[in-house]
Design a protein around this motif. Structure first.
Motif, PDB file in Angstrom:
ATOM      1  N   ALA A  97       0.144  18.674  48.066  1.00 16.65           N
ATOM      2  CA  ALA A  97       1.519  18.180  47.990  1.00 16.65           C
ATOM      3  C   ALA A  97       1.868  17.585  49.347  1.00 16.65           C
ATOM      4  O   ALA A  97       1.550  18.165  50.381  1.00 16.65           O
ATOM      5  N   THR A  98       2.509  16.428  49.348  1.00 13.80           N
ATOM      6  CA  THR A  98       2.931  15.762  50.579  1.00 13.80           C
ATOM      7  C   THR A  98       4.432  15.547  50.507  1.00 13.80           C
ATOM      8  O   THR A  98       4.932  14.970  49.540  1.00 13.80           O
ATOM      9  N   ILE A  99       5.128  16.017  51.531  1.00 14.55           N
ATOM     10  CA  ILE A  99       6.589  15.972  51.560  1.00 14.55           C
ATOM     11  C   ILE A  99       7.026  15.310  52.856  1.00 14.55           C
ATOM     12  O   ILE A  99       6.666  15.769  53.943  1.00 14.55           O
ATOM     13  N   ALA A 100       7.797  14.231  52.752  1.00 14.57           N
ATOM     14  CA  ALA A 100       8.316  13.524  53.932  1.00 14.57           C
ATOM     15  C   ALA A 100       9.818  13.746  54.003  1.00 14.57           C
ATOM     16  O   ALA A 100      10.532  13.533  53.022  1.00 14.57           O
ATOM     17  N   VAL A 101      10.271  14.189  55.165  1.00 14.43           N
ATOM     18  CA  VAL A 101      11.683  14.491  55.355  1.00 14.43           C
ATOM     19  C   VAL A 101      12.171  13.856  56.645  1.00 14.43           C
ATOM     20  O   VAL A 101      11.387  13.611  57.565  1.00 14.43           O
ATOM     21  N   PRO A 102      13.476  13.605  56.745  1.00 15.12           N
ATOM     22  CA  PRO A 102      14.012  13.126  58.023  1.00 15.12           C
ATOM     23  C   PRO A 102      13.882  14.225  59.072  1.00 15.12           C
ATOM     24  O   PRO A 102      13.909  15.419  58.754  1.00 15.12           O
ATOM     25  N   SER A 133       4.889  16.748  55.829  1.00 11.54           N
ATOM     26  CA  SER A 133       4.189  18.018  55.629  1.00 11.54           C
ATOM     27  C   SER A 133       3.216  17.866  54.475  1.00 11.54           C
ATOM     28  O   SER A 133       3.558  17.269  53.450  1.00 11.54           O
ATOM     29  N   ARG A 134       2.022  18.413  54.648  1.00  8.66           N
ATOM     30  CA  ARG A 134       1.041  18.420  53.575  1.00  8.66           C
ATOM     31  C   ARG A 134       0.600  19.851  53.330  1.00  8.66           C
ATOM     32  O   ARG A 134       0.323  20.589  54.277  1.00  8.66           O
TER      33      ARG A 134
END
Length: 176
Positions: free
Chosen positions: A40-45, A98-99
């Protein structure tokens, strides 16, 4: 250490979505986490409010992967929280990625920033008189390994942690 896995779709959030987060992801986000398989890959400010969102999504991903090992779940959530916090506080990144990935024995947590700082993550003795500065030491205590890599072209830093997990939780049976 960069994981050699095929890129997966990234779940991305805007600053407004993070500000409006109320603890329950949309059905689309939950499905994306479940459909992403072992990664899972999550991109956040790069804002403090992103930390609990990423932690919550890590918990959902662990659920979708059937990882019930309480020690591993705690370590993954701690690593995600502390590494994202460090990226927010110690870089000039606009986005933190985050991965989460699992193999047969470990869950791998990676947090990548966009650089903007001359320093690199380093483990230092925690100063109990301070309110901060203990995150990496805490992570190092609960993982089986951690490290970082710098991308020479743009100074992006990826910090990783490996957390062992058990597929078979021994259930405690009450003594007769």
């Amino acid at each position: 250490m960069n994981l050699a896995v095929a890129p997966k779709p990234t779940i991305s959030f805007t600053p407004r979505e993070i500000s409006d987060w109320r603890g329950t992801p949309s059905l689309a986000i939950a499905r994306s986490l479940q459909l992403s398989g072992p990664t899972a890959t999550i991109a956040v400010p790069a804002i403090k409010r992103s930390v609990p969102v990423v932690r919550h999504l890590a918990r959902l991903w662990l659920d979708s992967q059937g990882i019930s090992d309480d020690g591993a779940r705690f370590a993954v959530q701690l690593a995600v929280s502390e590494l994202v916090t460090n990226a927010v506080e110690h870089t000039s990144s606009m986005v933190i990625t985050s991965r989460l990935h699992k193999d047969r024995t470990n869950v791998w947590v990676e947090v990548q920033d966009q650089g903007g700082t001359p320093s690199v993550p380093r483990l230092k003795p925690p100063d109990t008189a301070l309110d901060n500065g203990r995150g990496l030491a805490l992570v190092a205590e609960v993982v089986c390994g951690w490290g970082f890599s710098l991308a020479p072209a743009d100074n992006n830093c990826t910090v990783w942690a490996a957390i062992p997990y058990s597929d078979n939780q021994e259930e405690e049976t009450p003594a007769a």
